[in-house]
Write an enzyme that holds these catalytic residues in place. Structure first.
Site, PDB file in Angstrom:
ATOM      1  CG  ASP A   1      -0.286  -0.468   2.499  1.00  0.00           C
ATOM      2  OD1 ASP A   1       0.955  -0.438   2.574  1.00  0.00           O
ATOM      3  OD2 ASP A   1      -1.010  -0.840   3.437  1.00  0.00           O
TER       4      ASP A   1
ATOM      5  CG  ASN B   1      -9.033  -1.909  11.976  1.00  0.00           C
ATOM      6  OD1 ASN B   1      -8.066  -2.482  11.485  1.00  0.00           O
ATOM      7  ND2 ASN B   1      -9.509  -0.775  11.471  1.00  0.00           N
TER       8      ASN B   1
ATOM      9  CG  HIS C   1      -5.775  -2.384   8.848  1.00  0.00           C
ATOM     10  ND1 HIS C   1      -5.988  -1.255   9.621  1.00  0.00           N
ATOM     11  CD2 HIS C   1      -4.438  -2.454   8.667  1.00  0.00           C
ATOM     12  CE1 HIS C   1      -4.828  -0.691   9.878  1.00  0.00           C
ATOM     13  NE2 HIS C   1      -3.861  -1.388   9.319  1.00  0.00           N
TER      14      HIS C   1
ATOM     15  CD  GLU D   1      -8.815   0.658   7.855  1.00  0.00           C
ATOM     16  OE1 GLU D   1      -8.887  -0.215   8.743  1.00  0.00           O
ATOM     17  OE2 GLU D   1      -8.071   1.646   7.951  1.00  0.00           O
TER      18      GLU D   1
HETATM   19  C1  GLP Z   1      -0.542   0.019   8.684  1.00  0.00           C
HETATM   20  C2  GLP Z   1      -0.191  -0.718   7.382  1.00  0.00           C
HETATM   21  C3  GLP Z   1      -0.333  -2.200   7.525  1.00  0.00           C
HETATM   22  C4  GLP Z   1       0.287  -2.642   8.824  1.00  0.00           C
HETATM   23  C5  GLP Z   1      -0.484  -2.081   9.990  1.00  0.00           C
HETATM   24  C6  GLP Z   1       0.092  -2.433  11.345  1.00  0.00           C
HETATM   25  O1  GLP Z   1      -1.718   0.756   8.651  1.00  0.00           O
HETATM   26  N1  GLP Z   1      -0.899  -0.262   6.229  1.00  0.00           N
HETATM   27  O2  GLP Z   1       0.237  -2.846   6.398  1.00  0.00           O
HETATM   28  O3  GLP Z   1       0.312  -4.038   8.917  1.00  0.00           O
HETATM   29  O4  GLP Z   1      -0.619  -0.697   9.879  1.00  0.00           O
HETATM   30  O5  GLP Z   1       1.163  -1.612  11.666  1.00  0.00           O
HETATM   31  P1  GLP Z   1       2.191  -1.859  12.821  1.00  0.00           P
HETATM   32  O6  GLP Z   1       3.074  -2.969  12.353  1.00  0.00           O
HETATM   33  O7  GLP Z   1       2.950  -0.573  12.947  1.00  0.00           O
HETATM   34  O8  GLP Z   1       1.414  -2.205  14.030  1.00  0.00           O
END
Ligand code: GLP
Length: 243
Positions: free
Chosen positions: A67, A136, A138, A143
């Site tokens: 993304d 959540n 995702h 989402e």
């Molecule tokens: C972001 C990314 C995800 C990621 C998630 C968790 O929003 N788009 O790809 O897995 O958050 O992030 P973190 O690893 O910092 O908890």
């Protein structure tokens, strides 16, 4: 699903890097799907070290990131392009032309999404997709509520995601409200999936995703339907699982 529980974040990162390196060593032309966020940073550090030590060679590896924020130029300090450069690409022997992230400043975002799907298909599909997980549930920026048949698309970020990701920005107001993300179907088409999670704050969602009902309310629960998923957790992220 294969679930590996590690002592802590460092062990999780090391284990994940070894799996990625093994994949590349068995197929030097591997197409990797990559993730941003704090979770994979340690894995990337280990891969950089292994690359420098000659234990893994990225010269023929092709990457596609999950993304990118809409509206952030690739050199913006908070863009995922920049994140990947700083945490991985600048330190390994990957060819620039083999690196792909969605372009969040494309003149037509719809076209960009279609092009991204075509590029993945043209590369032969993703061999190994690395994933983190949002609080959540995702995956990528898919989402809750995202249909399981979704391909790369423009997403509106959930308020909780904006708040969580505001730690990388000066204030929550600066966090873009939209992103381009691979869809759930795009992710599910990967031949293998590696899901990483660490920390107590991920324990509840990990338990829902791995052992709860398969529902679009918890996007990561779709992974229960994938034939080749490895989940690597630290003790904290695994603490709500029935073991
Ligand atoms: C972001 C990314 C995800 C990621 C998630 C968790 O929003 N788009 O790809 O897995 O958050 O992030 P973190 O690893 O910092 O908890």
């Amino acid at each position: 699903m294969k679930i590996i529980i590690c002592k802590n974040y460092d062990e999780m990162s090391q284990t994940a890097a070894e799996i990625v390196a093994k994949q590349i060593n068995s197929n030097p032309h591997t197409v990797l799907g990559l993730a941003t966020g704090s979770t994979p940073v340690g894995m990337y550090k280990n891969l950089v070290k292994m690359n420098k030590e000659g234990k893994v060679d990225f010269s023929n590896v092709v990457t596609f990131n999950l993304d990118e924020y809409v509206g952030l130029d690739k050199d913006h300090p908070c863009s995922y392009h920049r994140f990947m450069d700083e945490n991985l690409f600048n330190h390994i022997n990957i060819k620039r032309e083999n690196i792909h992230l969605p372009n969040g400043t494309a003149p037509s975002l719809e076209e960009e999404c279609k092009t991204y799907e075509k590029m993945i298909a043209h590369a032969g599909g993703i061999d190994l997709q690395v994933l983190g997980i949002g609080h959540n549930g995702h995956i990528g920026f898919n989402e809750p509520g995202t249909p399981f048949h979704s391909l790369t698309h423009v997403v509106e970020l959930a308020q909780r995601t904006i708040e969580a990701n505001s730690r990388f920005f000066n204030s929550p107001d600066e966090v873009p409200r939209k992103a381009i993300s691979m869809g759930i179907k795009t992710i599910m088409q990967a031949r293998k999936i590696l899901l990483l999670a660490s920390g107590k704050d991920k324990a509840e969602i990990i338990s829902k995703a791995l052992h709860g009902p398969i529902t679009t309310d918890v996007p990561a629960s779709v992974l229960q339907l994938h034939p080749n998923v490895t989940v690597i957790l630290d003790e904290d992220a695994a603490s709500a699982l029935d073991r």
